[in-house]
Each structure stands twice: as C-alpha cells, then as structure tokens.
Design a protein around this motif. Structure first.
Motif, PDB file in Angstrom:
ATOM      1  N   THR A   3      -8.888 -19.289  32.600  1.00 32.91           N
ATOM      2  CA  THR A   3      -7.702 -18.829  31.881  1.00 32.91           C
ATOM      3  C   THR A   3      -7.272 -17.457  32.392  1.00 32.91           C
ATOM      4  O   THR A   3      -8.006 -16.780  33.133  1.00 32.91           O
ATOM      5  N   GLU A   4      -6.084 -17.071  31.972  1.00 31.92           N
ATOM      6  CA  GLU A   4      -5.565 -15.763  32.381  1.00 31.92           C
ATOM      7  C   GLU A   4      -6.418 -14.628  31.815  1.00 31.92           C
ATOM      8  O   GLU A   4      -6.637 -13.616  32.481  1.00 31.92           O
ATOM      9  N   THR A   5      -6.925 -14.816  30.595  1.00 30.49           N
ATOM     10  CA  THR A   5      -7.778 -13.793  29.985  1.00 30.49           C
ATOM     11  C   THR A   5      -9.064 -13.603  30.775  1.00 30.49           C
ATOM     12  O   THR A   5      -9.520 -12.464  30.983  1.00 30.49           O
ATOM     13  N   MET A   6      -9.663 -14.691  31.241  1.00 29.83           N
ATOM     14  CA  MET A   6     -10.896 -14.605  32.020  1.00 29.83           C
ATOM     15  C   MET A   6     -10.666 -13.867  33.336  1.00 29.83           C
ATOM     16  O   MET A   6     -11.503 -13.076  33.771  1.00 29.83           O
ATOM     17  N   VAL A   7      -9.515 -14.109  33.956  1.00 33.02           N
ATOM     18  CA  VAL A   7      -9.193 -13.418  35.213  1.00 33.02           C
ATOM     19  C   VAL A   7      -9.014 -11.928  34.978  1.00 33.02           C
ATOM     20  O   VAL A   7      -9.486 -11.096  35.767  1.00 33.02           O
ATOM     21  N   ILE A   8      -8.346 -11.582  33.881  1.00 32.84           N
ATOM     22  CA  ILE A   8      -8.150 -10.159  33.563  1.00 32.84           C
ATOM     23  C   ILE A   8      -9.484  -9.476  33.299  1.00 32.84           C
ATOM     24  O   ILE A   8      -9.745  -8.360  33.793  1.00 32.84           O
ATOM     25  N   LEU A   9     -10.351 -10.141  32.525  1.00 33.54           N
ATOM     26  CA  LEU A   9     -11.667  -9.562  32.246  1.00 33.54           C
ATOM     27  C   LEU A   9     -12.493  -9.422  33.516  1.00 33.54           C
ATOM     28  O   LEU A   9     -13.195  -8.414  33.706  1.00 33.54           O
ATOM     29  N   LEU A  10     -12.406 -10.406  34.398  1.00 33.78           N
ATOM     30  CA  LEU A  10     -13.130 -10.325  35.668  1.00 33.78           C
ATOM     31  C   LEU A  10     -12.638  -9.150  36.499  1.00 33.78           C
ATOM     32  O   LEU A  10     -13.439  -8.413  37.093  1.00 33.78           O
ATOM     33  N   THR A  11     -11.336  -8.955  36.527  1.00 34.45           N
ATOM     34  CA  THR A  11     -10.763  -7.828  37.276  1.00 34.45           C
ATOM     35  C   THR A  11     -11.225  -6.498  36.706  1.00 34.45           C
ATOM     36  O   THR A  11     -11.571  -5.569  37.450  1.00 34.45           O
ATOM     37  N   LEU A  12     -11.244  -6.389  35.368  1.00 33.03           N
ATOM     38  CA  LEU A  12     -11.687  -5.153  34.733  1.00 33.03           C
ATOM     39  C   LEU A  12     -13.162  -4.867  35.027  1.00 33.03           C
ATOM     40  O   LEU A  12     -13.552  -3.718  35.246  1.00 33.03           O
ATOM     41  N   LYS A  13     -13.977  -5.914  35.057  1.00 34.61           N
ATOM     42  CA  LYS A  13     -15.406  -5.725  35.321  1.00 34.61           C
ATOM     43  C   LYS A  13     -15.649  -5.286  36.762  1.00 34.61           C
ATOM     44  O   LYS A  13     -16.500  -4.425  37.023  1.00 34.61           O
ATOM     45  N   ILE A  14     -14.900  -5.864  37.682  1.00 34.10           N
ATOM     46  CA  ILE A  14     -15.011  -5.446  39.082  1.00 34.10           C
ATOM     47  C   ILE A  14     -14.538  -3.995  39.242  1.00 34.10           C
ATOM     48  O   ILE A  14     -15.158  -3.199  39.959  1.00 34.10           O
ATOM     49  N   PHE A  15     -13.467  -3.652  38.556  1.00 37.52           N
ATOM     50  CA  PHE A  15     -12.958  -2.279  38.597  1.00 37.52           C
ATOM     51  C   PHE A  15     -13.969  -1.303  37.991  1.00 37.52           C
ATOM     52  O   PHE A  15     -14.139  -0.188  38.490  1.00 37.52           O
ATOM     53  N   LEU A  16     -14.655  -1.724  36.932  1.00 38.39           N
ATOM     54  CA  LEU A  16     -15.666  -0.874  36.312  1.00 38.39           C
ATOM     55  C   LEU A  16     -16.804  -0.599  37.287  1.00 38.39           C
ATOM     56  O   LEU A  16     -17.247   0.549  37.420  1.00 38.39           O
ATOM     57  N   ALA A  17     -17.272  -1.637  37.981  1.00 35.32           N
ATOM     58  CA  ALA A  17     -18.346  -1.453  38.956  1.00 35.32           C
ATOM     59  C   ALA A  17     -17.917  -0.507  40.072  1.00 35.32           C
ATOM     60  O   ALA A  17     -18.678   0.385  40.481  1.00 35.32           O
ATOM     61  N   PHE A  18     -16.688  -0.686  40.560  1.00 31.85           N
ATOM     62  CA  PHE A  18     -16.182   0.186  41.626  1.00 31.85           C
ATOM     63  C   PHE A  18     -16.042   1.627  41.136  1.00 31.85           C
ATOM     64  O   PHE A  18     -16.387   2.578  41.856  1.00 31.85           O
ATOM     65  N   SER A  19     -15.559   1.815  39.915  1.00 33.28           N
ATOM     66  CA  SER A  19     -15.375   3.166  39.368  1.00 33.28           C
ATOM     67  C   SER A  19     -16.716   3.868  39.170  1.00 33.28           C
ATOM     68  O   SER A  19     -16.830   5.078  39.403  1.00 33.28           O
ATOM     69  N   ILE A  20     -17.729   3.131  38.730  1.00 28.84           N
ATOM     70  CA  ILE A  20     -19.056   3.714  38.553  1.00 28.84           C
ATOM     71  C   ILE A  20     -19.601   4.196  39.890  1.00 28.84           C
ATOM     72  O   ILE A  20     -20.135   5.312  39.999  1.00 28.84           O
ATOM     73  N   MET A  21     -19.455   3.372  40.929  1.00 25.19           N
ATOM     74  CA  MET A  21     -19.934   3.770  42.253  1.00 25.19           C
ATOM     75  C   MET A  21     -19.144   4.961  42.789  1.00 25.19           C
ATOM     76  O   MET A  21     -19.719   5.880  43.387  1.00 25.19           O
ATOM     77  N   LEU A  22     -17.835   4.965  42.574  1.00 24.76           N
ATOM     78  CA  LEU A  22     -16.998   6.041  43.084  1.00 24.76           C
ATOM     79  C   LEU A  22     -17.319   7.367  42.406  1.00 24.76           C
ATOM     80  O   LEU A  22     -17.544   8.386  43.071  1.00 24.76           O
ATOM     81  N   GLY A  23     -17.349   7.357  41.074  1.00 21.64           N
ATOM     82  CA  GLY A  23     -17.582   8.605  40.344  1.00 21.64           C
ATOM     83  C   GLY A  23     -18.944   9.203  40.634  1.00 21.64           C
ATOM     84  O   GLY A  23     -19.063  10.401  40.920  1.00 21.64           O
ATOM     85  N   TYR A  63     -24.529  -9.502  38.146  1.00 18.18           N
ATOM     86  CA  TYR A  63     -24.322 -10.137  36.846  1.00 18.18           C
ATOM     87  C   TYR A  63     -22.971 -10.841  36.750  1.00 18.18           C
ATOM     88  O   TYR A  63     -22.833 -11.839  36.033  1.00 18.18           O
ATOM     89  N   ILE A  64     -21.972 -10.343  37.461  1.00 14.19           N
ATOM     90  CA  ILE A  64     -20.628 -10.922  37.367  1.00 14.19           C
ATOM     91  C   ILE A  64     -20.608 -12.400  37.752  1.00 14.19           C
ATOM     92  O   ILE A  64     -20.080 -13.239  36.997  1.00 14.19           O
ATOM     93  N   PRO A  65     -21.161 -12.812  38.914  1.00 11.65           N
ATOM     94  CA  PRO A  65     -21.164 -14.261  39.214  1.00 11.65           C
ATOM     95  C   PRO A  65     -22.036 -15.064  38.258  1.00 11.65           C
ATOM     96  O   PRO A  65     -21.724 -16.242  37.975  1.00 11.65           O
ATOM     97  N   TYR A  66     -23.118 -14.450  37.746  1.00  9.49           N
ATOM     98  CA  TYR A  66     -23.970 -15.133  36.777  1.00  9.49           C
ATOM     99  C   TYR A  66     -23.197 -15.428  35.492  1.00  9.49           C
ATOM    100  O   TYR A  66     -23.278 -16.526  34.927  1.00  9.49           O
ATOM    101  N   GLU A  67     -22.429 -14.452  35.059  1.00  2.47           N
ATOM    102  CA  GLU A  67     -21.631 -14.639  33.849  1.00  2.47           C
ATOM    103  C   GLU A  67     -20.456 -15.584  34.099  1.00  2.47           C
ATOM    104  O   GLU A  67     -20.096 -16.381  33.233  1.00  2.47           O
ATOM    105  N   TRP A  68     -19.868 -15.522  35.299  1.00  6.97           N
ATOM    106  CA  TRP A  68     -18.697 -16.347  35.610  1.00  6.97           C
ATOM    107  C   TRP A  68     -19.074 -17.828  35.703  1.00  6.97           C
ATOM    108  O   TRP A  68     -18.369 -18.693  35.179  1.00  6.97           O
ATOM    109  N   GLU A  69     -20.194 -18.129  36.373  1.00  6.56           N
ATOM    110  CA  GLU A  69     -20.631 -19.516  36.551  1.00  6.56           C
ATOM    111  C   GLU A  69     -21.504 -20.013  35.403  1.00  6.56           C
ATOM    112  O   GLU A  69     -21.823 -21.199  35.342  1.00  6.56           O
ATOM    113  N   ASN A  70     -21.920 -19.093  34.541  1.00  9.17           N
ATOM    114  CA  ASN A  70     -22.780 -19.424  33.396  1.00  9.17           C
ATOM    115  C   ASN A  70     -24.123 -20.002  33.837  1.00  9.17           C
ATOM    116  O   ASN A  70     -24.749 -20.786  33.108  1.00  9.17           O
ATOM    117  N   LYS A  71     -24.571 -19.611  35.017  1.00 11.36           N
ATOM    118  CA  LYS A  71     -25.900 -19.996  35.492  1.00 11.36           C
ATOM    119  C   LYS A  71     -26.316 -19.049  36.615  1.00 11.36           C
ATOM    120  O   LYS A  71     -25.468 -18.457  37.295  1.00 11.36           O
TER     121      LYS A  71
END
Length: 376
Positions: A3-23, A63-71
């Motif tokens: 769904t569109e919500t899942m894509v948005i959440l995935l994008t936010l999680k990837i952005f969070l990981a990138f921001s943590i590494m950057l900061g 964790y992101i692919p684990y959560e996305w694929e549910n396995k």
C-alpha cells in the motif's frame, strides 16, 4: 499487498537510517580532523557517536527487509549477530549518556578538583571500553546461549523477551538504573547552580551589558540556529580587559582635568574591576544554568524514546503475547530514533564541535573572515 502507507513508512525508515549515519558520522569525522577536540570529556561524545552510527549502519538496514518480508532470510548465524549487535549498540548508547552526564556533574559540582585532576587518556578509554563490556553482558550471553534457536529460520528475535524475570532484570539494568543516575546528576547540577545563584540569600544581579562572547564564535548559521544553549562559553580575559579600558576611557572623556578627576578615577577603577568580575561570575553562572537545562532536555528525550518500549515489553511478557502490535512496533522504532536525536542533543550543540564543523564545511567563510580581520 503493498500500500501507499507501507511505501511511505519504508521511505521514512530508510531516511532515518541514513540520517543516523550522517549525523553521527559528522561527529566522528570532526573528532578525527580537529585535534582540539581530543579532550577527556569529548571522548565520551565520540564513544556515543560510534555506537549510534552503527545503529544506522547495521541494525536498521538488516531489520528493514525482515520487517518488509515478515520473515528472516539471512540465516541463523547472521540473525544471532544482528541480535547481539542491536542490543549491544542500544545499551552502549544508554551507558554513554550516563558517562556524559557524570562528566558534566563532575565539571560543575566539583569544578576545582575536575580541572586540577589530570585524568589520563588511558583512564578515559577504560571508561569507554567498560561501557561496551557492561552493555554486552546485559543481553549478549543470553542470546549467544541459543535463546533464538528456530528450526525454520523464518524469525529472528530474542525468545527471552517473553520471559518475565529476564525482562525485568534487563529493564532495570538498561533503563531504570541509567535513568536514576542521570536524574541524580541533573538534580545535583541544578542544586549546585541554584546555590551559586544567590549571595548571602540575595540573588546575584544581572549587569545590563552585552555579552562579550557575542561575535567571537565563528559558526555556520545552520548549526547556530538548530542548537540548544551553548555549553562551554566563558568570558575571555581579553574581553574583560577591553571592557575595563573602554569604561575608563569613557569616564576620562566625561570628567574634567585636575585632582578631582584623578581621585574619582581611582575609585572608579576599583568599582569597575568589581563590576567586571561580577559580570564574569554572572556569565559563568548563566553558562552553567544552560548546561543544566540541556541535561534536562537530554533526560526528557531519553525517557521519551525508551520508556514506552520498556513498558510495552514488560506488558507483553506478562501476557505472553508475541503477535504483531502496531504500538509495540512503534515503540521499537522509537528507541532507535534516540540514536538520531543524540548528535543534536550532544555534540552538534557543543561549541568546540561546531567550530570543527566550521573548519570542515565553511572553510571559505573562515578564510574570508580572517582576511577581513587582518585587513582591518
């Protein structure tokens, strides 16, 4: 179904990981580039940044692919590695917050002994290593002893999270005790500053002058706007001398020549010295109060990010509930969000680190400013 919500959440999680590494990567890079940062208290900032950096570099990407694929699709060995690293890094981050708060407590409540006592780098490194070792002992042995064995290899989780005694003990070690310690240090700092804020039961008056510090810090507009109060600014001795000479020259211009002016000049010089000393004392007090406020913000952010996860984990252990829960998943990500906040709450709001960022990213601005000052 995606769904569109899942894509948005995935994008936010990837952005969070990138921001943590950057900061946190900026903190590590600044520490490597600028030798002026290699002080005993700044090593604790470095230790915190290293732990948080690998949260964004290892924990979240696995964790992101684990959560996305549910396995879990990476094998049991990598699962054990991910679990150990995840719990190790998060707990180490918490213990480093305690170390930083303790260092601030020593610098304010025991300022004389803190400044005169020569703490070797080896001792500081010992504290840093001890934070990692203690953090590993909280969860590491239990995970390595096979608490996550799964024949189908489709899940990757610490099975002891459903064991109430284990949850209570680890919650005390990684949340309750650190929270009590940081709160204690913060209260001691506040009480010390409150005691220093009065002289013989009367409040210390605030001189109606501009801060001599203003204009002396060369920082980029971005860092200066987003930061909390500065933690380590003091009144420079050169600025104090300039204030004294300026006030004396103004007085000489307004007084007539003769013996009367000489007598009044002598009394003014004495009162002016006392006034400037009071200004220096007042600005030091204001600086320490800003430190106390920043520690309160740090404590609030830590409790906000960790308390919900600890609470939900304890509730799930009592109910033996391992099913998916949106709010539990939200609190799980919230503790990782603390690794994103830490660079802003600590190093990025530290004057010496900001100066290092100026040297790295605003090199042209620094050179231009120095050329202007030399020409004038």
């Amino acid at each position: 179904m995606v769904t569109e919500t899942m894509v948005i959440l995935l994008t936010l999680k990837i952005f969070l990981a990138f921001s943590i590494m950057l900061g946190n990567g900026l903190i590590i890079m600044a520490f490597v580039v600028d030798k002026n940062l290699r002080l005993r208290n700044n090593y604790f900032f470095l230790n915190l940044a290293i732990a948080d950096f690998f949260v964004g570099a290892i924990c979240i990407p696995l964790y992101i692919p684990y959560e996305w694929e549910n396995k879990w699709s990476f094998g049991s060995e990598l699962c054990i590695f991910w679990l150990v690293i995840d719990y190790l890094l998060c707990t180490t981050s918490v213990y480093n917050i305690v170390l930083i708060s303790y260092d601030r407590y020593q610098s304010i409540c025991h300022a004389i002994s803190y400044r005169t006592k020569q703490t070797s780098i080896s001792r500081t490194v010992t504290y840093m290593v001890a934070a990692w070792v203690l953090a590993f002992l909280v969860h590491g042995p239990a995970i390595l002893n096979g608490s996550n064995k799964n024949s189908e290899n489709t899940e990757c989780r610490n099975q002891l999270l459903l064991t109430t005694p284990y949850i209570i003990i680890t919650s005390i070690l990684e949340f309750l005790i650190p929270t009590i310690l940081v709160t204690y240090f913060n209260c001691c700092i506040y009480w010390s500053l409150h005691s220093r804020g009065t002289v013989r039961g009367r409040p210390v008056p605030t001189p109606n002058i501009l801060s001599p510090v203003q204009g002396n810090s060369m920082t980029c507009t971005f860092f200066s706007k987003m930061c909390f109060p500065k933690l380590d600014e003091e009144v420079p001795s050169s600025s104090v001398k300039k204030m004294r000479r300026k006030n004396l020259s103004v007085f000489l211009k307004t007084q007539g020549e003769g013996e009367t002016a000489s007598v009044e000049l002598s009394s003014l010089s004495h009162s002016n010295t006392m006034s400037v000393d009071l200004v220096a004392q007042r600005w030091k007090l204001l600086r320490d109060r800003k430190v106390a406020k920043s520690l309160a913000i740090i404590l609030g952010a830590f409790i906000f990010c960790w308390a919900p996860y600890i609470l939900f984990t304890i509730i799930r252990s009592f109910h033996k509930n391992d099913a998916y829960d949106f709010w539990y998943d939200f609190t799980f990500w919230l503790q990782w969000f603390n690794s994103f906040l830490n660079p802003f709450l600590y190093s990025l709001c530290h004057k010496k680190f900001r100066n290092a960022f100026v040297k790295i990213f605003c090199k042209k601005k620094v050179i231009a400013s120095s050329q202007i000052s030399l020409s004038t």
